[in-house]
Structure formats: C-alpha cells, structure tokens
Design a protein around this motif. Structure first.
Motif, PDB file in Angstrom:
ATOM      1  N   ALA A  82      -2.388  -8.183  -2.038  1.00 48.10           N
ATOM      2  CA  ALA A  82      -1.540  -6.686  -2.316  1.00 48.10           C
ATOM      3  C   ALA A  82      -2.190  -6.030  -3.203  1.00 48.10           C
ATOM      4  N   ASP A  93      -4.172  -3.576   4.236  1.00 46.98           N
ATOM      5  CA  ASP A  93      -4.616  -4.116   4.822  1.00 46.98           C
ATOM      6  C   ASP A  93      -5.427  -3.499   6.166  1.00 46.98           C
ATOM      7  N   GLY A 110       0.728  -1.323  -0.262  1.00 50.03           N
ATOM      8  CA  GLY A 110      -0.252  -0.174   0.087  1.00 50.03           C
ATOM      9  C   GLY A 110       0.894   1.026  -0.164  1.00 50.03           C
ATOM     10  N   LYS A 130       5.192 -18.072  -1.356  1.00 47.98           N
ATOM     11  CA  LYS A 130       5.355 -18.281  -2.706  1.00 47.98           C
ATOM     12  C   LYS A 130       6.857 -18.966  -3.315  1.00 47.98           C
ATOM     13  N   THR A 150       4.738  -6.926   4.922  1.00 55.76           N
ATOM     14  CA  THR A 150       4.756  -7.921   4.640  1.00 55.76           C
ATOM     15  C   THR A 150       4.445  -9.059   3.675  1.00 55.76           C
ATOM     16  N   GLY A 207       5.821   5.671  12.540  1.00 56.13           N
ATOM     17  CA  GLY A 207       5.240   7.241  12.456  1.00 56.13           C
ATOM     18  C   GLY A 207       3.848   7.212  13.252  1.00 56.13           C
ATOM     19  N   GLU A 242       9.027   3.994   7.847  1.00 57.95           N
ATOM     20  CA  GLU A 242       8.618   2.212   8.028  1.00 57.95           C
ATOM     21  C   GLU A 242       9.304   1.806   9.254  1.00 57.95           C
TER      22      GLU A 242
HETATM   23  P1  FAD Z   1       1.669  -4.225   4.307  1.00 59.49           P
HETATM   24  O1  FAD Z   1       2.592  -5.741   4.049  1.00 59.49           O
HETATM   25  O2  FAD Z   1       1.548  -5.687   6.176  1.00 59.49           O
HETATM   26  O3  FAD Z   1       2.662  -3.676   5.174  1.00 59.49           O
HETATM   27  C1  FAD Z   1       2.826  -2.348   6.475  1.00 59.49           C
HETATM   28  C2  FAD Z   1       4.114  -1.270   6.754  1.00 59.49           C
HETATM   29  O4  FAD Z   1       3.714  -0.876   7.359  1.00 59.49           O
HETATM   30  C3  FAD Z   1       5.150  -3.152   7.075  1.00 59.49           C
HETATM   31  O5  FAD Z   1       6.629  -3.012   6.421  1.00 59.49           O
HETATM   32  C4  FAD Z   1       5.206  -2.521   8.681  1.00 59.49           C
HETATM   33  O6  FAD Z   1       6.161  -3.164   9.230  1.00 59.49           O
HETATM   34  C5  FAD Z   1       4.835  -0.564   8.344  1.00 59.49           C
HETATM   35  N1  FAD Z   1       4.563  -0.359   9.927  1.00 59.49           N
HETATM   36  C6  FAD Z   1       3.064  -0.369  11.190  1.00 59.49           C
HETATM   37  N2  FAD Z   1       2.595   0.240  11.950  1.00 59.49           N
HETATM   38  C7  FAD Z   1       3.800   1.447  11.508  1.00 59.49           C
HETATM   39  C8  FAD Z   1       3.955   2.796  12.218  1.00 59.49           C
HETATM   40  N3  FAD Z   1       3.793   3.158  13.156  1.00 59.49           N
HETATM   41  N4  FAD Z   1       5.018   3.336  11.517  1.00 59.49           N
HETATM   42  C9  FAD Z   1       6.384   2.496  10.279  1.00 59.49           C
HETATM   43  N5  FAD Z   1       5.439   1.373  10.214  1.00 59.49           N
HETATM   44  C10 FAD Z   1       4.421   1.041  10.344  1.00 59.49           C
HETATM   45  N6  FAD Z   1      -1.149 -11.063  -1.382  1.00 59.49           N
HETATM   46  C11 FAD Z   1      -1.672 -11.564  -2.648  1.00 59.49           C
HETATM   47  O7  FAD Z   1      -2.470 -10.391  -2.361  1.00 59.49           O
HETATM   48  N7  FAD Z   1      -1.214 -12.623  -2.571  1.00 59.49           N
HETATM   49  C12 FAD Z   1      -0.144 -13.495  -2.008  1.00 59.49           C
HETATM   50  O8  FAD Z   1       0.631 -13.902  -2.867  1.00 59.49           O
HETATM   51  C13 FAD Z   1      -0.172 -13.325  -0.321  1.00 59.49           C
HETATM   52  N8  FAD Z   1       0.233 -13.972   0.106  1.00 59.49           N
HETATM   53  C14 FAD Z   1       0.678 -14.021   0.750  1.00 59.49           C
HETATM   54  C15 FAD Z   1       1.590 -14.720   1.879  1.00 59.49           C
HETATM   55  C16 FAD Z   1       0.944 -14.930   3.811  1.00 59.49           C
HETATM   56  C17 FAD Z   1       2.536 -15.695   4.429  1.00 59.49           C
HETATM   57  C18 FAD Z   1       1.092 -13.161   4.516  1.00 59.49           C
HETATM   58  C19 FAD Z   1       0.910 -13.811   5.365  1.00 59.49           C
HETATM   59  C20 FAD Z   1      -0.039 -12.535   3.395  1.00 59.49           C
HETATM   60  C21 FAD Z   1       0.103 -12.693   2.086  1.00 59.49           C
HETATM   61  N9  FAD Z   1      -0.526 -12.055   1.199  1.00 59.49           N
HETATM   62  C22 FAD Z   1      -1.126 -11.977  -0.303  1.00 59.49           C
HETATM   63  C23 FAD Z   1      -1.274 -10.527   1.942  1.00 59.49           C
HETATM   64  C24 FAD Z   1      -0.498  -8.773   1.131  1.00 59.49           C
HETATM   65  O9  FAD Z   1       0.711  -9.475   2.276  1.00 59.49           O
HETATM   66  C25 FAD Z   1      -0.956  -8.361   2.459  1.00 59.49           C
HETATM   67  O10 FAD Z   1      -2.356  -8.155   1.443  1.00 59.49           O
HETATM   68  C26 FAD Z   1       0.073  -7.007   1.749  1.00 59.49           C
HETATM   69  O11 FAD Z   1       1.403  -7.295   2.798  1.00 59.49           O
HETATM   70  C27 FAD Z   1      -0.682  -5.884   2.732  1.00 59.49           C
HETATM   71  O12 FAD Z   1       0.201  -4.566   2.352  1.00 59.49           O
HETATM   72  P2  FAD Z   1      -0.140  -3.190   3.390  1.00 59.49           P
HETATM   73  O13 FAD Z   1       0.825  -2.409   2.554  1.00 59.49           O
HETATM   74  O14 FAD Z   1      -1.186  -2.634   3.685  1.00 59.49           O
HETATM   75  O15 FAD Z   1       0.877  -3.668   4.376  1.00 59.49           O
END
Ligand code: FAD
Length: 492
Positions: free
Chosen positions: A342, A334, A41, A77, A67, A141, A60
């Motif tokens: 993702a 998420d 995101g 994968k 994730t 943050g 970050e």
């Molecule tokens: P995240 O990827 O969780 O990133 C958020 C980031 O913000 C993290 O790095 C965290 O450390 C950071 N953060 C949090 N709070 C703070 C703060 N206060 N200050 C600074 N940094 C902060 N999705 C798919 O589409 N296809 C797949 O095949 C798939 N496989 C998956 C397999 C597994 C095992 C898992 C667990 C998930 C999978 N997903 C898959 C889901 C996908 O990983 C998530 O939907 C995606 O990562 C969400 O992205 P995001 O940026 O919202 O959050």
C-alpha cells in the motif's frame, strides 16, 4: 448511476495533454485528473491531488479503500492484534496476573471489532474526499481514447468523464491455484475475513508474507496450522538469517511448516478437505487458505486498442515515472509490476501528482522501500539482504544483535528475534555506508523508520552511531547494532 460525492463543474480546459491546462473550457465531467480505482493508489492520488488544488474524480466499483482497507492490510492487522491479545492474556500468569479461568474467544465479537475498524476508516476516507470536493463515482471505469473514462454503474447506466490526466489504479485480486477454486472449504485471503469461526485445522498454501500472517494469527486463535511452501524457504525476499529465525519461532508456536513441497490438488469430502502433495503425501484440514500471490486487475479496464500496454502477467507497462505509453495516462499500485504494498502505491501516486503539478518529482527507489510482515515475531526490513549485497559486488561487514540483552524486550517478555545491519566494509574493517537493515522481533514494524532513513539517506555507520536512542527502548538494539559496526560496541 450513483454519484456519491460531487464537485461543481471544473474550470479547466483541454488545451494540452497531461499537466494542468490553463485555458478554461467549461465542459461537464471534465476533470484535471480522473482515477480508476479507490484503493491506496487511487485515494492517495485523489487526496494529494485535491490538496494541491486539482479537480479530481475517482471511479470505484466496490468500496473506497480498496483491498488494503476492506480485505487486506487493515482487517489482517486487526485480527493479528486479536491474536496478540489472546497471547498476552494466556501468558498473563508470567506477570503474576490471573485472568480468572480459561481464555476463551468470541470470534464474532473479534470480527465485529475488525469490521468496525474497517468501516471507520472507509467512512473517514469518504468524508475526507467529500471535504476536498473530490467527485466519487460508483461504477466500473474503462479507458477510451483521448483520456476519456466510461463509467458503467451497477444499473448499466453509463457516463463518460474526460481527464486532462488519467490514473489507472485498479489494483489486484488473489491469484488462484488450479484445482483449488474458492468454495466452502477453499478460501482466498478475501474469504478469510468472512470466517464465522476459527477452523480446527487449516492448511495455508503459500509461505509468503500474507500466508505467514494468516498462519500466525490462526495458530494464536487456536487452530492447528500447516504451511505448505513450494520454495526451499518461507518468506521469499527476506534475509536468510531472519527467515531461519522466524521459521523456528513459528514452529515453536505449533505451526507445521513444510517447504519445498508442491501442492497437486485436493479432494473435498463431507467432513474435511484433503490436500494432495507431489510424491503422494496428503494433508487433511477443515479449511485451505490459498495464499500464492496476487494478480493485477488490468482486464476490467478495457485497455485493448488504447495504446496502454499490458505485459504477459497482466501488469500495465510503465516507465520509472509511472507513465504508460499514452500521454497523460499513468498507472500505480498493484496494477504495475512494483512491490505490492500500500505504501508503495501511495508513493507512486504522490510522484504522479507532482508531475501533473509540474513540480520536481523523484522516481520511487524500489530497492529501498520498507517491507513489513506482521506475524509473530514481526519482520521488518529495508535495503539489501546480506546475500544480495554480496551478489551486487559489495564487500560487506555485518552485525547482528539479539533481543536477549535489551532491557525493554526482557520487560515485555519478547526476546525472540534480532536486528541485523549490513554495511559496506571500509579498508580498516569497520562499517561505511549502511546497505540494509533487517529486523525480527517485538514491534519491529514500528521500529524500522530509523533503518529506512539510514538506508535511503545513504548514511554511514559513523553518522548513525552518533544518534542517541532513548533508554530503555527497543530501538536501542538498532543503535547498538550500528555502534558495533564502528569497531567498538557497548555490549558486543
Ligand atoms: P487496490 O487496493 O486493490 O484497490 C483497487 C481498487 O480499484 C479496488 O477497490 C477495486 O474494487 C477498484 N477497481 C478495480 N477495477 C476497477 C474498475 N475497472 N473500475 C472501478 N474500480 C475498479 N500492503 C501493505 O503495504 N502492508 C500490509 O500490511 C499489507 N497487508 C495485506 C494483507 C492482505 C491479506 C492483502 C490481500 C494485501 C495486503 N497488502 C499490504 C497489499 C495492499 O493491500 C495492496 O498493495 C494495496 O491495496 C494496493 O493498492 P491499489 O490501490 O493498487 O489496489
């Protein structure tokens, strides 16, 4: 505080809330967009925004890529690919090829490869952000008034940034299960990637997408696997025909699947862990993988009193434009109650950037996003299931084609699964608009694209049936399934 990647002071002002200000006010640490979270995101917004000329800062607190890159999609994968190689080698005899003795697994070499793929992507992302002059700050943050973000580094030092716009993209963490705290024997998805060997016996609690992927990977790597699912079926949300088929295929590969069972607790002994089920039954294992969903990470954002609302499950409240209740503050990925994928996070963040740029933006159509599960056989789908289409009042016509008649699938030796297309029924009984495309089988996660376009373009069966599929190819099965909905097919 470590400033990982920097950019010169932004030449923008604060004359209005959100959007891109026209007046130049040279304020240090003021950016067009400040993003909390460097996962899909956050980094999609940073890349797309910087490509559009925005001055962007990303905060970050763990590792760029979030994730997805570090403990989700990519390592999962990669290990599933290791599982596929193990399957291919052990079945090489079918093709007359001898691998010369027993198939063995050097798990540390496998995980080294997994981490090298992860590291390459994370490094590439860092380089890309740097080349786009995105400021990346290493710290946690929190949101303050007037779109300020306070960043606290690991050393406790703080700095405050101001964004003309702020994007909250802090993502999610694995949801826990009472009585199953993470330990040497109880793992969440995060710890699975830290395993140094393949456990002999594994219980996977939760038969959703992630649980089924882990079960499929572990059984191929030699573990005895039991999946425990509280709902009546695995893979909730997937079309019932596909679920039945995948359930059977996983069982055929040796996975024990128990549905409709509630896990009550566990006893960890010296040599094993025993999982207690409601009704008194028990299952013994060496490791338990808890895979019961994910929890949004809103509590670290300091949202109390900011005007950004959080629902009772911890998701940040947004409208269809991903706007929170505070002007110029958005949330994606998420952290909000939309499909936890993702590519959904990417799409939401691209939409946010378009709004910031004052461009035409289209809300994400959550009922028509692509879904993929990378277990064996793979699952991929888009649009309505047959049941959901009927529940929504559609009169439907359905066609299902197995892989047995597909030349490429036979060549690959991968004939398990099917393609199922659901269309609105026309007065003459043939298919009209395509409502849903559901697939299980070889490389279907790579084949869904045509179905995705058909459903989202609201294409009709007749329109799609005109298109030519290459021969021999797996995609012919989609073409044939659609063709048969015109009332006339080639093979059925
Ligand atoms: P995240 O990827 O969780 O990133 C958020 C980031 O913000 C993290 O790095 C965290 O450390 C950071 N953060 C949090 N709070 C703070 C703060 N206060 N200050 C600074 N940094 C902060 N999705 C798919 O589409 N296809 C797949 O095949 C798939 N496989 C998956 C397999 C597994 C095992 C898992 C667990 C998930 C999978 N997903 C898959 C889901 C996908 O990983 C998530 O939907 C995606 O990562 C969400 O992205 P995001 O940026 O919202 O959050």
């Amino acid at each position: 505080m470590k400033r990982l990647v920097g950019r010169s002071r932004p030449e923008v002002g604060l004359d209005r809330v959100g959007g891109i200000p026209e007046e130049v006010v040279p304020t240090a640490d003021t950016h067009d967009l400040v993003i909390i979270g460097g996962g899909p995101g956050g980094y999609a917004a940073a890349l797309y925004g910087s490509a559009a000329g925005l001055d962007v800062a990303v905060v970050e607190n763990r590792r760029l890529g979030g994730t997805c890159l570090n403990r989700g999609c990519i390592p999962a994968k990669e290990l599933l690919q290791t599982a596929e190689v193990a399957r291919t080698v052990s079945e090489a005899g079918r093709f007359g090829i001898s691998a010369g003795g027993d198939v063995t697994l050097d798990f540390s070499a496998s995980t080294d490869r997994m981490w090298s793929v992860v590291d390459q992507l994370v490094k590439g992302l860092g380089g890309l952000l740097k080349s786009r002059k995105v400021t990346v700050l290493d710290g946690t943050g929190t949101l303050g008034d007037d779109r300020t973000v306070t960043v606290t580094g690991a050393d406790g030092e703080t700095t405050t940034l101001t964004g003309h716009n702020v994007l909250l993209a802090s993502g999610s963490v694995p949801r826990g299960l009472p009585g199953f705290d993470v330990s040497d024997r109880v793992l969440s998805s995060d710890e699975v990637f830290g395993l140094d060997h393949v456990p002999r016996r594994v219980v996977v609690v939760g038969g959703g997408a992630i649980g089924c992927e882990f079960a499929s990977m572990l059984v191929d790597l030699g573990a005895e696997v039991t999946v425990l699912e509280a709902l009546p079926a695995i893979l909730p949300g997937v079309d019932a025909d596909v679920v039945k088929l995948v359930h059977r295929a996983l069982e055929k590969r040796g996975i024990t699947i128990r549905t409709g069972v509630k896990v009550e607790g566990q006893e960890t002994g010296d040599d094993a862990i025993t999982v207690r089920l409601e009704g008194g039954d028990t299952v013994e294992a060496d490791r338990v993988v808890v895979s019961v969903g994910r929890r949004p990470l809103s509590d670290s954002l300091g949202l109390d009193g900011t005007g950004v609302k959080v629902d009772d499950r911890g998701f940040v409240d947004v409208d269809e434009w991903c706007r929170t209740g505070v002007d110029g503050v958005f949330a994606t990925g998420d952290l909000i109650a939309t499909p936890g994928l993702a590519h959904v996070a990417y799409a939401e963040s691209v939409m946010v950037i378009k709004q910031i740029m004052g461009e035409e933006a289209v809300p994400v159509d959550y009922g028509r996003v692509p879904w993929c599960v990378y277990c064996h056989p793979e699952v991929a789908f888009v649009g309505l299931t047959e049941e959901a289409a009927q529940a929504a009042g559609h009169d439907v016509v359905v066609s299902k084609h197995r892989w047995m008649g597909n030349g490429r699938a036979l060549i690959l030796g991968e004939t398990e699964g099917m393609v199922k297309v659901i269309a609105e029924k026309q007065a003459n009984g043939t298919g009209g608009q395509i409502l849903g495309v559901h697939m299980a089988g070889p490389w279907v996660t790579e084949q869904l694209g045509q179905g995705y376009l058909a459903v989202n373009w609201e294409a009709t069966v007749d329109e799609v049936a005109q298109f030519i599929q290459p021969h021999p190819s797996l995609s012919e099965n989609f073409g044939e399934t659609v063709l048969s909905l015109t009332g006339r097919g080639l093979h059925g």
